[in-house]
Design a protein around this motif. Structure first.
Motif, PDB file in Angstrom:
ATOM      1  N   VAL A   1       0.875  -1.175   0.000  1.00 38.47           N
ATOM      2  CA  VAL A   1       0.000   0.000   0.000  1.00 38.47           C
ATOM      3  C   VAL A   1       0.913   1.226   0.000  1.00 38.47           C
ATOM      4  CG1 VAL A   1      -1.865   1.245   1.166  1.00 38.47           C
ATOM      5  CG2 VAL A   1      -1.752  -1.252   1.308  1.00 38.47           C
ATOM      6  N   VAL A   2       0.699   2.063  -1.010  1.00 36.88           N
ATOM      7  CA  VAL A   2       1.579   3.216  -1.234  1.00 36.88           C
ATOM      8  C   VAL A   2       0.968   4.454  -0.582  1.00 36.88           C
ATOM      9  CG1 VAL A   2       2.496   4.741  -3.043  1.00 36.88           C
ATOM     10  CG2 VAL A   2       2.367   2.266  -3.451  1.00 36.88           C
ATOM     11  N   TYR A   3       1.681   5.065   0.366  1.00 35.40           N
ATOM     12  CA  TYR A   3       1.173   6.254   1.048  1.00 35.40           C
ATOM     13  C   TYR A   3       1.806   7.576   0.605  1.00 35.40           C
ATOM     14  CZ  TYR A   3      -1.333   3.151   4.137  1.00 35.40           C
ATOM     15  OH  TYR A   3      -2.187   2.198   4.619  1.00 35.40           O
ATOM     16  N   PRO A   4       3.055   7.565   0.128  1.00 33.68           N
ATOM     17  CA  PRO A   4       3.640   8.867  -0.216  1.00 33.68           C
ATOM     18  C   PRO A   4       2.897   9.538  -1.363  1.00 33.68           C
ATOM     19  CG  PRO A   4       5.324   7.161  -0.136  1.00 33.68           C
ATOM     20  CD  PRO A   4       3.998   6.479  -0.072  1.00 33.68           C
ATOM     21  N   ALA A   5       3.010  10.849  -1.419  1.00 31.15           N
ATOM     22  CA  ALA A   5       2.505  11.594  -2.575  1.00 31.15           C
ATOM     23  C   ALA A   5       3.716  12.228  -3.254  1.00 31.15           C
ATOM     24  CB  ALA A   5       1.529  12.673  -2.115  1.00 31.15           C
TER      25      ALA A   5
ATOM     26  N   VAL B   1      12.706  14.854 -13.100  1.00 33.63           N
ATOM     27  CA  VAL B   1      12.635  15.533 -11.796  1.00 33.63           C
ATOM     28  C   VAL B   1      11.376  15.103 -11.046  1.00 33.63           C
ATOM     29  CG1 VAL B   1      12.626  17.754 -10.590  1.00 33.63           C
ATOM     30  CG2 VAL B   1      13.784  17.540 -12.814  1.00 33.63           C
ATOM     31  N   VAL B   2      11.583  14.494  -9.879  1.00 31.24           N
ATOM     32  CA  VAL B   2      10.456  14.044  -9.057  1.00 31.24           C
ATOM     33  C   VAL B   2      10.396  14.927  -7.820  1.00 31.24           C
ATOM     34  CG1 VAL B   2       9.580  12.159  -7.629  1.00 31.24           C
ATOM     35  CG2 VAL B   2      10.561  11.663  -9.882  1.00 31.24           C
ATOM     36  N   LYS B   3       9.184  15.441  -7.557  1.00 31.21           N
ATOM     37  CA  LYS B   3       9.000  16.235  -6.333  1.00 31.21           C
ATOM     38  C   LYS B   3       8.237  15.380  -5.328  1.00 31.21           C
ATOM     39  CE  LYS B   3       7.436  20.542  -4.487  1.00 31.21           C
ATOM     40  NZ  LYS B   3       6.522  21.627  -4.589  1.00 31.21           N
ATOM     41  N   HIS B   4       8.861  15.188  -4.181  1.00 32.34           N
ATOM     42  CA  HIS B   4       8.191  14.458  -3.105  1.00 32.34           C
ATOM     43  C   HIS B   4       7.309  15.446  -2.364  1.00 32.34           C
ATOM     44  CE1 HIS B   4       8.157  12.979   1.176  1.00 32.34           C
ATOM     45  NE2 HIS B   4       7.583  11.992   0.507  1.00 32.34           N
ATOM     46  N   ILE B   5       6.064  15.061  -2.122  1.00 32.15           N
ATOM     47  CA  ILE B   5       5.159  16.002  -1.456  1.00 32.15           C
ATOM     48  C   ILE B   5       4.998  15.667   0.025  1.00 32.15           C
ATOM     49  CG2 ILE B   5       2.771  16.902  -1.464  1.00 32.15           C
ATOM     50  CD1 ILE B   5       3.070  16.376  -4.630  1.00 32.15           C
ATOM     51  N   GLU B   6       4.659  14.419   0.299  1.00 33.89           N
ATOM     52  CA  GLU B   6       4.551  14.029   1.721  1.00 33.89           C
ATOM     53  C   GLU B   6       4.565  12.507   1.841  1.00 33.89           C
ATOM     54  OE1 GLU B   6       0.747  14.455   3.565  1.00 33.89           O
ATOM     55  OE2 GLU B   6      -0.116  13.244   1.986  1.00 33.89           O
ATOM     56  N   GLY B   7       4.859  12.027   3.044  1.00 38.19           N
ATOM     57  CA  GLY B   7       4.723  10.602   3.361  1.00 38.19           C
ATOM     58  C   GLY B   7       5.889   9.762   2.867  1.00 38.19           C
ATOM     59  N   ASN B   8       6.209   8.692   3.612  1.00 38.62           N
ATOM     60  CA  ASN B   8       7.289   7.815   3.143  1.00 38.62           C
ATOM     61  C   ASN B   8       7.013   6.352   3.492  1.00 38.62           C
ATOM     62  OD1 ASN B   8       7.739   7.804   5.862  1.00 38.62           O
ATOM     63  ND2 ASN B   8       9.943   8.166   5.733  1.00 38.62           N
ATOM     64  N   ARG B   9       5.709   6.018   3.643  1.00 35.74           N
ATOM     65  CA  ARG B   9       5.400   4.646   4.064  1.00 35.74           C
ATOM     66  C   ARG B   9       4.920   3.804   2.877  1.00 35.74           C
ATOM     67  NH1 ARG B   9       0.749   2.585   7.325  1.00 35.74           N
ATOM     68  NH2 ARG B   9       0.154   4.752   7.586  1.00 35.74           N
TER      69      ARG B   9
ATOM     70  N   GLY C   1      15.709   4.872   4.068  1.00 34.54           N
ATOM     71  CA  GLY C   1      15.036   5.966   4.775  1.00 34.54           C
ATOM     72  C   GLY C   1      13.530   5.961   4.613  1.00 34.54           C
ATOM     73  N   LEU C   2      12.981   4.835   4.110  1.00 33.21           N
ATOM     74  CA  LEU C   2      11.533   4.747   3.933  1.00 33.21           C
ATOM     75  C   LEU C   2      10.942   3.906   5.055  1.00 33.21           C
ATOM     76  CD1 LEU C   2      11.707   4.019   0.107  1.00 33.21           C
ATOM     77  CD2 LEU C   2      11.078   6.194   1.185  1.00 33.21           C
ATOM     78  N   LYS C   3       9.652   4.081   5.290  1.00 38.50           N
ATOM     79  CA  LYS C   3       8.975   3.194   6.251  1.00 38.50           C
ATOM     80  C   LYS C   3       8.407   2.033   5.450  1.00 38.50           C
ATOM     81  CE  LYS C   3       7.631   6.648   9.615  1.00 38.50           C
ATOM     82  NZ  LYS C   3       6.683   7.730   9.745  1.00 38.50           N
TER      83      LYS C   3
END
Ligand code: NDP
Ligand code: KPL
Length: 326
Positions: free
Chosen positions: A143-147, A155-163, A188-190
């Motif tokens: 189950v993917v939680y990051p946005a 170029v990838v922009k991480h918005i939030e979450g790392n689980r 560094g990910l959950k």
């Protein structure tokens, strides 16, 4: 451990960049200008903590990369069936396929140990392309939680979450799940290994099933659609229908619908991925997020009047935009 991320756009690019930064043996399958940019300039990841660029092994041809220990699929749900034949060079005897795709997963009825064992879902796996082409024994749920977003090629922009929650279809704490979890945590990910991954799939799906089409139909953000009395009620009714289906399938929800809707409102002025797809002219994940729940309604003999209504509306919206059912 060899890991290949197939469909390294927003989510796969985020995960791939984190793994590459941590020194993992990771390769990416991508295409078009995004692939070209990653090959020429590396993969740039923008996080709140700063920007990094990593050199990555990337290709549009799986045969360049060879058999893997893990293939993590981060394509949009509708893209996967057609790509199964092209993934075959990545699959060796012991390859695990991790399905990092939103919606009801195609392997849902694998190792449920119940009456519906082996049921295939036409909305997410037309013709059984994944069931036959991968084989369900290879699958590890996710189950993917990051946005995240690809804001320009490469170029990838991480918005939030790392689980990225992981879970075996049979709920076991397998060696392969634990090994991947360790590799993701080292990056560094959950990555908890969950005994009941389907429960978690449904809590995420609750939001995608209802918030996504409502936002695309009304062009409203989560904070608005979750608090407007009319759209809140539509979302709530869709979720209650889904809950009845899921509970018939043995799922236990750790929270109730009102808390889930409040969680959506708390996210704020977020434009759901379906609204973003509609605005940017990209195919919409209607079958995986909404059609699949209607199909599960049929499978479990559960009426889904609100889901059916919203599905008809969003399907026609998608068709008139040329982004669905073409
Ligand atoms: N983005 C997010 O914040 C979140 C996404 N998710 C889920 O994760 C999954 C992936 O989403 P997301 O990362 O946003 O999607 P993206 O579209 O950003 O990534 C998929 C990538 O796969 C590429 N691709 C498609 N077909 C092929 C092919 N045949 N060969 C090589 N590359 C290919 C796409 O290229 P092209 O652009 O050319 O089509 C794209 O770069 C979805 O199920 C989504 O719902 C879940 C949580 C949050
Ligand atoms: C709506 C949300 C935030 C999940 O509830 C989402 O995952 C999406 O935008 O696709």
């Amino acid at each position: 451990m060899k890991i290949c991320i197939f469909g390294a756009g927003a989510i796969g690019g985020y995960m791939g960049a984190k793994l590459a930064q941590a020194g993992a043996d990771v390769s990416l399958v991508a295409r078009g200008p995004h692939l070209k940019a990653m090959r020429e300039n590396g993969l740039r990841l923008i996080e709140e903590s700063g920007e990094t660029t990593v050199n990555v092994t990337a290709s549009d041809n799986a045969a360049d990369l060879g058999p893997q220990d893990y293939v993590i699929v981060t394509l949009k749900a509708h893209s996967v069936p057609a790509v199964v034949p092209h993934m075959q060079p990545l699959i060796g005897e012991d390859t695990t396929i991790v399905s990092g795709v939103n919606g009801v997963p195609w392997w849902y009825f694998h190792k449920t140990g119940e009456d519906l064992e082996g049921t295939r879902l036409e909305t997410v796996d037309p013709g059984g392309a994944q069931w036959d082409g991968f084989g369900p024994d290879r699958v590890l749920g996710c189950v993917v939680y990051p946005a995240a977003e690809v804001i320009e090629p490469g170029v990838v922009k991480h918005i939030e979450g790392n689980r990225f929650s992981l879970g075996e279809p049979d709920g076991s704490k397998s060696e392969r799940a634990v090994a991947l979890s360790k590799a993701l945590m080292a990056a560094g990910l959950k990555a908890p290994v969950r005994p009941k991954i389907r429960d978690e799939i449904w809590v995420k799906l609750w939001g995608n099933l209802s918030f996504n089409p409502i936002s695309a139909l009304t062009h409203s953000t989560l904070d608005v659609l979750c608090t407007d009395p009319g759209t809140r009620e539509v979302a709530r009714n869709m979720m209650l229908e889904a809950q009845t289906i899921a509970e018939k399938l043995g799922v236990k929800f750790p929270i109730d619908v009102d808390r889930r809707i409040q969680g959506g409102a708390d996210v704020g002025a977020h434009r759901t991925s379906m609204l973003q797809d509609l605005d940017q002219g990209r195919p919409m994940e209607i079958d995986a997020l909404v059609g699949s729940v209607k199909e599960l309604g049929r499978v479990t003999q559960t009426p889904t009047p609100t889901i059916d209504t919203v599905l008809s509306l969003i399907a026609l919206r998608g068709k008139t935009a040329g982004l669905y059912g073409t």
